[in-house]
Design a protein around this motif. Structure first.
Motif, mmCIF file in Angstrom:
data_model
loop_
_atom_site.group_PDB
_atom_site.id
_atom_site.type_symbol
_atom_site.label_atom_id
_atom_site.label_comp_id
_atom_site.label_asym_id
_atom_site.label_seq_id
_atom_site.Cartn_x
_atom_site.Cartn_y
_atom_site.Cartn_z
ATOM 1 N N ASP A 159 0.931 -1.203 -0.001
ATOM 2 C CA ASP A 159 -0.066 -0.068 0.112
ATOM 3 C C ASP A 159 0.740 1.197 -0.132
ATOM 4 O O ASP A 159 0.527 2.149 -0.621
ATOM 5 C CB ASP A 159 -0.908 0.054 1.191
ATOM 6 C CG ASP A 159 -1.817 -1.069 1.290
ATOM 7 O OD1 ASP A 159 -2.375 -1.477 0.265
ATOM 8 O OD2 ASP A 159 -2.371 -1.518 2.281
ATOM 9 N N ALA A 160 2.010 1.293 0.778
ATOM 10 C CA ALA A 160 2.791 2.341 0.947
ATOM 11 C C ALA A 160 3.540 2.829 -0.446
ATOM 12 O O ALA A 160 3.643 3.884 -0.897
ATOM 13 C CB ALA A 160 3.793 2.166 1.879
ATOM 14 N N VAL A 161 4.020 1.687 -1.188
ATOM 15 C CA VAL A 161 4.754 1.798 -2.365
ATOM 16 C C VAL A 161 3.604 2.224 -3.582
ATOM 17 O O VAL A 161 3.986 3.138 -4.244
ATOM 18 C CB VAL A 161 5.181 0.294 -2.874
ATOM 19 C CG1 VAL A 161 5.678 0.534 -4.330
ATOM 20 C CG2 VAL A 161 6.427 0.006 -1.833
ATOM 21 N N TRP A 162 2.549 1.795 -3.426
ATOM 22 C CA TRP A 162 1.503 2.287 -4.261
ATOM 23 C C TRP A 162 1.193 3.777 -4.126
ATOM 24 O O TRP A 162 0.994 4.442 -5.064
ATOM 25 C CB TRP A 162 0.212 1.490 -4.252
ATOM 26 C CG TRP A 162 -0.904 2.148 -4.800
ATOM 27 C CD1 TRP A 162 -1.993 2.681 -4.454
ATOM 28 C CD2 TRP A 162 -1.134 2.224 -6.447
ATOM 29 N NE1 TRP A 162 -3.075 3.133 -5.580
ATOM 30 C CE2 TRP A 162 -2.471 2.861 -6.638
ATOM 31 C CE3 TRP A 162 -0.296 1.599 -7.608
ATOM 32 C CZ2 TRP A 162 -2.912 3.003 -7.871
ATOM 33 C CZ3 TRP A 162 -0.821 1.901 -8.806
ATOM 34 C CH2 TRP A 162 -2.073 2.461 -8.870
ATOM 35 N N TRP A 163 1.008 4.155 -2.777
ATOM 36 C CA TRP A 163 0.954 5.629 -2.585
ATOM 37 C C TRP A 163 2.075 6.533 -3.053
ATOM 38 O O TRP A 163 1.770 7.581 -3.309
ATOM 39 C CB TRP A 163 0.557 5.778 -0.986
ATOM 40 C CG TRP A 163 0.737 7.085 -0.644
ATOM 41 C CD1 TRP A 163 -0.232 8.147 -0.329
ATOM 42 C CD2 TRP A 163 1.945 7.657 -0.226
ATOM 43 N NE1 TRP A 163 0.318 9.238 -0.017
ATOM 44 C CE2 TRP A 163 1.657 8.977 0.249
ATOM 45 C CE3 TRP A 163 3.306 7.269 0.241
ATOM 46 C CZ2 TRP A 163 2.458 10.055 0.982
ATOM 47 C CZ3 TRP A 163 4.203 7.900 0.839
ATOM 48 C CH2 TRP A 163 3.728 9.488 1.145
ATOM 49 N N ALA A 164 3.159 5.880 -2.844
ATOM 50 C CA ALA A 164 4.354 6.714 -3.053
ATOM 51 C C ALA A 164 4.681 7.105 -4.520
ATOM 52 O O ALA A 164 4.722 8.054 -5.044
ATOM 53 C CB ALA A 164 5.766 6.145 -2.541
ATOM 54 N N CYS A 165 4.129 6.062 -5.418
ATOM 55 C CA CYS A 165 4.092 6.155 -6.898
ATOM 56 C C CYS A 165 3.138 7.057 -7.374
ATOM 57 O O CYS A 165 3.233 7.907 -7.906
ATOM 58 C CB CYS A 165 3.925 4.583 -7.437
ATOM 59 S SG CYS A 165 5.285 3.399 -7.304
ATOM 60 N N ALA A 166 1.787 6.908 -6.922
ATOM 61 C CA ALA A 166 0.651 7.882 -7.005
ATOM 62 C C ALA A 166 1.287 9.381 -6.762
ATOM 63 O O ALA A 166 0.761 10.520 -7.465
ATOM 64 C CB ALA A 166 -0.718 7.550 -6.384
ATOM 65 N N THR A 167 1.816 9.519 -5.442
ATOM 66 C CA THR A 167 2.069 10.865 -5.032
ATOM 67 C C THR A 167 3.454 11.540 -5.890
ATOM 68 O O THR A 167 3.283 12.578 -6.316
ATOM 69 C CB THR A 167 2.486 10.813 -3.521
ATOM 70 O OG1 THR A 167 1.329 10.224 -2.967
ATOM 71 C CG2 THR A 167 2.732 12.363 -2.958
ATOM 72 N N LEU A 168 4.285 10.765 -6.179
ATOM 73 C CA LEU A 168 5.536 11.182 -6.943
ATOM 74 C C LEU A 168 5.170 11.446 -8.033
ATOM 75 O O LEU A 168 5.740 12.539 -8.889
ATOM 76 C CB LEU A 168 6.598 9.999 -6.694
ATOM 77 C CG LEU A 168 7.997 10.373 -6.988
ATOM 78 C CD1 LEU A 168 8.448 11.805 -6.043
ATOM 79 C CD2 LEU A 168 9.174 9.251 -6.883
#
Length: 225
Positions: A159-168
């Motif tokens: 979940d954290a990796v998905w969030w980071a990709c969407a945010t970055l």
């Protein structure tokens, strides 16, 4: 002596930065690996927790040594903390160390009258690596803050990796969001970094294209009347 000449760093500092660029990048990866194990490994995973802690501590001491050398070679004294604020920031928060790529982009901008395609390529490759390292760092940090928080939507590292990709990438789907203060501070920083990286890549790539088109125009014979 012109103001521009006075603003240039001392040659000794430039040589030191050039020689330590790759080793410090490798140290950043080691630091990130140690931190990742501290965050993701089970609490009873010994002696690996102690080994990862030793790696984090040793690489951070290396960053401190590098900072001290830069301070001495700069000749700025205490003003170094303010003038080279990015170096100071990544010393306090080593997970932000990939942001030093901004200094490489600045070097390209300063050489825009004498463009070097290899330097442009370095900026683009550094930006890509910076995005990966920053995204992973942010994912680890936000997972550390969020996964046990009440009402959190970021429960797993995936979940954290998905969030980071969407945010970055500035997409921001909003399906997973941080709910803690620490997580939101990390999110705000990652948003700013995403915009900065996008600007760096776009600027470097545009400059490279302009240089290529200029060389093609210079090589083409003038049209006959």
């Amino acid at each position: 002596m012109s103001a521009r000449t006075q603003d240039l760093p001392p040659p000794a500092l430039t040589r030191w930065e050039r020689r330590t660029e790759v080793p410090l990048l490798a140290a950043s990866v080691v630091f990130l690996a140690g931190y990742a194990f501290r965050v993701l490994a089970p609490y009873d995973a010994q002696p690996w927790h102690d080994i990862s802690l030793a790696l984090v501590g040793a690489t951070w001491l290396l960053f401190v040594l590098d900072y001290a050398v830069r301070l001495r070679l700069s000749g700025l004294g205490p003003r170094f903390v303010r003038v080279r604020w990015l170096d100071t920031l990544v010393l306090v928060l080593p997970l932000l160390r990939p942001l030093r790529m901004v200094q490489v982009y600045t070097a390209v901008q300063e050489k825009r009258d004498r463009p070097r395609l290899s330097l442009y390529a370095r900026v683009i490759s550094y930006a890509g690596l910076t995005a990966v390292l920053l995204g992973l760092s942010a994912a680890l940090s936000v997972y550390h803050w969020e996964h046990d928080a009440p009402g959190a939507s970021i429960r797993t590292f995936g979940d954290a990796v998905w969030w980071a990709c969407a945010t970055l990438t500035t997409v921001g789907y909003g399906d997973v969001v941080p709910v803690t203060l620490g997580g939101r501070v990390i999110a705000a920083g990652l948003m700013a970094c995403g915009l900065a990286l996008l600007g760096a890549v776009t600027g470097a790539f545009s400059s490279w294209l302009i240089q290529v088109f200029r060389r093609q125009d210079e090589q083409e014979p003038p049209a006959s009347g």
